[in-house]
Structure formats: C-alpha cells, structure tokens
Write a protein that holds these residues in place. Sequence first.
Motif, PDB file in Angstrom:
ATOM      1  N   SER A 110       0.828  -1.209   0.000  1.00 59.17           N
ATOM      2  CA  SER A 110       0.000   0.000   0.000  1.00 59.17           C
ATOM      3  C   SER A 110       0.859   1.255   0.000  1.00 59.17           C
ATOM      4  O   SER A 110       0.358   2.358  -0.254  1.00 59.17           O
ATOM      5  CB  SER A 110      -0.935   0.011   1.212  1.00 59.17           C
ATOM      6  OG  SER A 110      -0.208   0.180   2.422  1.00 59.17           O
ATOM      7  N   ILE A 111       2.154   1.088   0.249  1.00 58.39           N
ATOM      8  CA  ILE A 111       3.079   2.223   0.190  1.00 58.39           C
ATOM      9  C   ILE A 111       3.266   2.712  -1.241  1.00 58.39           C
ATOM     10  O   ILE A 111       3.637   3.869  -1.479  1.00 58.39           O
ATOM     11  CB  ILE A 111       4.442   1.819   0.803  1.00 58.39           C
ATOM     12  CG1 ILE A 111       5.319   3.029   1.089  1.00 58.39           C
ATOM     13  CG2 ILE A 111       5.186   0.862  -0.095  1.00 58.39           C
ATOM     14  CD1 ILE A 111       6.641   2.677   1.762  1.00 58.39           C
ATOM     15  N   LEU A 112       3.024   1.866  -2.223  1.00 59.85           N
ATOM     16  CA  LEU A 112       3.229   2.225  -3.619  1.00 59.85           C
ATOM     17  C   LEU A 112       2.209   3.254  -4.070  1.00 59.85           C
ATOM     18  O   LEU A 112       1.061   3.270  -3.604  1.00 59.85           O
ATOM     19  CB  LEU A 112       3.141   0.973  -4.493  1.00 59.85           C
ATOM     20  CG  LEU A 112       4.180  -0.109  -4.204  1.00 59.85           C
ATOM     21  CD1 LEU A 112       3.869  -1.371  -5.003  1.00 59.85           C
ATOM     22  CD2 LEU A 112       5.579   0.390  -4.527  1.00 59.85           C
ATOM     23  N   ASP A 113       2.617   4.104  -4.988  1.00 60.58           N
ATOM     24  CA  ASP A 113       1.733   5.158  -5.487  1.00 60.58           C
ATOM     25  C   ASP A 113       0.462   4.552  -6.071  1.00 60.58           C
ATOM     26  O   ASP A 113       0.507   3.585  -6.842  1.00 60.58           O
ATOM     27  CB  ASP A 113       2.447   5.992  -6.551  1.00 60.58           C
ATOM     28  CG  ASP A 113       3.531   6.885  -5.970  1.00 60.58           C
ATOM     29  OD1 ASP A 113       3.594   7.020  -4.736  1.00 60.58           O
ATOM     30  OD2 ASP A 113       4.323   7.444  -6.756  1.00 60.58           O
ATOM     31  N   GLY A 114      -0.661   5.125  -5.695  1.00 60.02           N
ATOM     32  CA  GLY A 114      -1.941   4.663  -6.224  1.00 60.02           C
ATOM     33  C   GLY A 114      -2.519   3.463  -5.516  1.00 60.02           C
ATOM     34  O   GLY A 114      -3.604   2.998  -5.885  1.00 60.02           O
ATOM     35  N   GLU A 178       6.801  -2.266 -21.244  1.00 63.31           N
ATOM     36  CA  GLU A 178       5.433  -2.202 -20.719  1.00 63.31           C
ATOM     37  C   GLU A 178       5.419  -2.457 -19.210  1.00 63.31           C
ATOM     38  O   GLU A 178       4.768  -1.736 -18.442  1.00 63.31           O
ATOM     39  CB  GLU A 178       4.557  -3.225 -21.433  1.00 63.31           C
ATOM     40  CG  GLU A 178       3.112  -3.226 -20.938  1.00 63.31           C
ATOM     41  CD  GLU A 178       2.249  -4.260 -21.639  1.00 63.31           C
ATOM     42  OE1 GLU A 178       1.047  -4.303 -21.343  1.00 63.31           O
ATOM     43  OE2 GLU A 178       2.789  -5.021 -22.477  1.00 63.31           O
ATOM     44  N   HIS A 179       6.152  -3.497 -18.783  1.00 61.68           N
ATOM     45  CA  HIS A 179       6.201  -3.819 -17.358  1.00 61.68           C
ATOM     46  C   HIS A 179       6.874  -2.686 -16.584  1.00 61.68           C
ATOM     47  O   HIS A 179       6.444  -2.329 -15.478  1.00 61.68           O
ATOM     48  CB  HIS A 179       6.962  -5.130 -17.160  1.00 61.68           C
ATOM     49  CG  HIS A 179       6.577  -5.886 -15.937  1.00 61.68           C
ATOM     50  ND1 HIS A 179       5.354  -6.507 -15.795  1.00 61.68           N
ATOM     51  CD2 HIS A 179       7.248  -6.121 -14.781  1.00 61.68           C
ATOM     52  CE1 HIS A 179       5.288  -7.103 -14.619  1.00 61.68           C
ATOM     53  NE2 HIS A 179       6.431  -6.869 -13.975  1.00 61.68           N
ATOM     54  N   GLY A 180       7.920  -2.113 -17.173  1.00 63.35           N
ATOM     55  CA  GLY A 180       8.621  -1.018 -16.521  1.00 63.35           C
ATOM     56  C   GLY A 180       7.748   0.213 -16.350  1.00 63.35           C
ATOM     57  O   GLY A 180       7.827   0.900 -15.321  1.00 63.35           O
ATOM     58  N   HIS A 184       6.975   2.133 -12.973  1.00 61.82           N
ATOM     59  CA  HIS A 184       7.235   3.570 -12.857  1.00 61.82           C
ATOM     60  C   HIS A 184       6.015   4.292 -12.309  1.00 61.82           C
ATOM     61  O   HIS A 184       6.134   5.205 -11.478  1.00 61.82           O
ATOM     62  CB  HIS A 184       7.616   4.123 -14.233  1.00 61.82           C
ATOM     63  CG  HIS A 184       8.115   5.534 -14.214  1.00 61.82           C
ATOM     64  ND1 HIS A 184       7.276   6.614 -14.343  1.00 61.82           N
ATOM     65  CD2 HIS A 184       9.372   6.048 -14.074  1.00 61.82           C
ATOM     66  CE1 HIS A 184       7.988   7.732 -14.298  1.00 61.82           C
ATOM     67  NE2 HIS A 184       9.256   7.416 -14.127  1.00 61.82           N
ATOM     68  N   ASP A 185       4.831   3.874 -12.731  1.00 57.56           N
ATOM     69  CA  ASP A 185       3.596   4.493 -12.249  1.00 57.56           C
ATOM     70  C   ASP A 185       3.389   4.265 -10.760  1.00 57.56           C
ATOM     71  O   ASP A 185       2.685   5.036 -10.100  1.00 57.56           O
ATOM     72  CB  ASP A 185       2.389   3.953 -13.025  1.00 57.56           C
ATOM     73  CG  ASP A 185       2.339   4.450 -14.458  1.00 57.56           C
ATOM     74  OD1 ASP A 185       3.042   5.431 -14.779  1.00 57.56           O
ATOM     75  OD2 ASP A 185       1.597   3.852 -15.267  1.00 57.56           O
TER      76      ASP A 185
END
Length: 410
Positions: A110-114, A178-180, A184-185
């Motif tokens: 949940s620390i990841l953006d979004g 694509e995976h990268g 990145h997002d």
Amino acid sequence: MVTVQRRTPATMFAAAAAGALAFSLVSCSSPDDAAEGTSSSAPAASATQSTAETGADSGDPTTSCVDGEQDLATLAASTLAVGVVGFDDAADAVDAGVRHIFIGSSTDLSILDGQGDPERSITALKERAAEAGGELTVSVDEEGGQVQRLGEIIGELPSARELADTLSPEEVRGVFAEHGRKMHDLGITMDFAPVVDLAGGESISDNAIGDRAFSDDPQIVTDYGRAAVEGLLDAEVTPVIKHFPGHGHATGDSHEGTVTTPPIEEMGADLAPFAELWQMPGVAVMVGHMQTPGLDSQDTGGVLGAETPSSLNPAAYALLRDGLQGLDGENAPGFDGVVFTDDLTGMQAITDLHDGPQAVVQALRAGADAPLTSTAADVPATVDGLVAAVENGDLDRDRLTEAADRLCAV
C-alpha cells in the motif's frame, strides 16, 4: 592476450585467466556486435541522466554532488540501500539520510503510489527526501518468473528462460518496457534486473538461478539482457544487471550458505555478458556473494577469492572497474557507474561470516557504492558502524564520499 587493466595495484590474477577471458569475450561477440558497441538500438542518455548513469563514461571525478562538509553519519547513511516494511520505517530511514529504499517480499504494497493513502506513499517519501536535500531511489526485484514482487498489482512477467524460448529480443524489449512503465507508475525508479548469469542448472534449486537465466549461451544472454535493459530504460527505470562475476556455474545458493564458482580462469563466458552490457548508458551492476578461486587481492594483507564473497572482495570490484582487454582490439572498458551488493543481511553466504554493520563496512571498503541490507531497522547500527570505521581508520572517508557521489548523481 587479455589483461586486466590496472588503475590500482590491488589485484592479481592467475596468468591462465588471461587467455580464457580473451577467448570467451571474443568468441561470444561477432564483428557486427562489436561494431554496435553500446548498441545503436539502445536509447541515448536523456538530458536528466547524469554521467554517473552512463556506463564506462561516468564517474567524472571533477564534478561532485556531495556536500564535502556534511555530517559523517549523514554521509554514511546516504550510501545505504535498505529494504522497508512500510511507510513508517521508510520515513525513519529517509530522515536518517538514506536515499535508496528497496521494496521486498515483506513490504506492505500500500506504500506504492496509487495503492493507498497518498500521504503515506512513495511520492510522499520522495518529497520528504527532497525537502531534506536529495532524491530518493526506489528499487524492487522484478525479474519475472519466480522472482517478482509486484505481480498481483501489475501482472505476471514470464521467466527469462521462457522469454528467450518464445520471443525475439525486440519483443522482449517491448515486454520489459510495458512492465517497466507499470512499475514507474507505482513510484519505482530502479529494477534489480535483468539477470545476465548463464544458465548452469535446470532448476532454481540447483544454484538459485535455473530459469532466471535467459540461456547457457553467452551471446543469447547478452542479446536478451540488452533487450531487457533497453525496455526498462524506455520506461525510465534504471536496470541493474546481476550477479557479477557470474552465478550460473556456481555451486550452492547464497541465501543458504557458501557459494563457489569455477576458478576465475574458467569464468570468461560468464563474464562476457557483463562486459558488454555494463557499457550501455544507464546501467548499474550488482555484485553477488560467490567465492571465486584465483580472484585474489593484495589489499589489507591479502584477500583470497576462494575464501571471500565477491561482494566483499576488492579484486572483484577491480575487475569490474578496470575492465578487460581482448584480442585484436576487442576491448571491454571498465565500468564507472553505480555498483550494488546483493543483500548483506539476509543471505547466509554473508551472515555466516559477518554481522550486518561489519559486512557493510567490508563491502564499501572493497569498492561497493551501495551495500544492500534487508531492513531499515538496521540503519542506526549500520551508520554507527560506518562512523566508527572511519574514525578508527578502517574505512577511508573519501571512499564513502566516492560511493555517495555516484549514488546522488543518479
């Protein structure tokens, strides 16, 4: 014959290694490959990429982004790459001066953006680091196959072996791009991939590699490794090729204990993909914990490669930094970008020998820029260990500054 170009007197190799390295480096590269050099298909370094990101051309000693007057503890912390569990320990690490956090198998995603509260996210941590002065690198092990951390969020990525068996290099570049972009997002800026070890066993249980390798053929590994690197760079994610000097023909799993490679004079084919790919702009390198007979150093009373993990061995870093010179002008210049260690606190190949702070000191003294440790909980003790090592003369402050400078330049 191939020689190891020496910028320092730290290392010496068995004479037989030279011919083996020359043969392997030349035989795995066609004239067309050599002419490509850093590959015309590789993306050029962007305007935001510093020279510390550009392979053999980086590390200009005339420029620096490290404050020479900064507190020793803060300088020490800035060299560390640490695993985090969640926002709170990540924030504590950032406040201590750490500028690289690692998303591992125990991290609350949940620390990841979004994925959760924006105020407790990667972006919030990056802003926290910026307010203190500096940029935050966020890395992950996202190789594909059996080594993925983000599959439930961004989808599964096939293993290296499956990719090489079913897709062309250009298609693999697209897959990693694509995976990268998805990584990145989420706020990820670096991937500890691709693996460019040669396949030396059918199963991952043989030596921890298995289908993590693209092939047992160094040219295939180089071609597909280059494609993966290019794809990640297309996505603005820094690739880290691993595990130098080559894990594919090692015996044992460094998670569980000692790992030994063949003698260095037999490692030419294993070294070949690294020697080609570290020349690509934007690449970093990870050094593994393999003990390599003949990879010996005269530093600090002498270090034997047969007894010392490469991540703690000055000779391994000298081989990486000084480069290889082959037959008929086939040259592999040295690498001046960022060098990571594999995990120093969660793998028995190291923990059976040293506690965490000792291992970090040994790795930095040997030549690492970014010693990787499993948990941010280790940061205070590790920083204290580094400060003590500088104060008692076991570690040169200039070595810390050099490491921190490469990292902050990225």
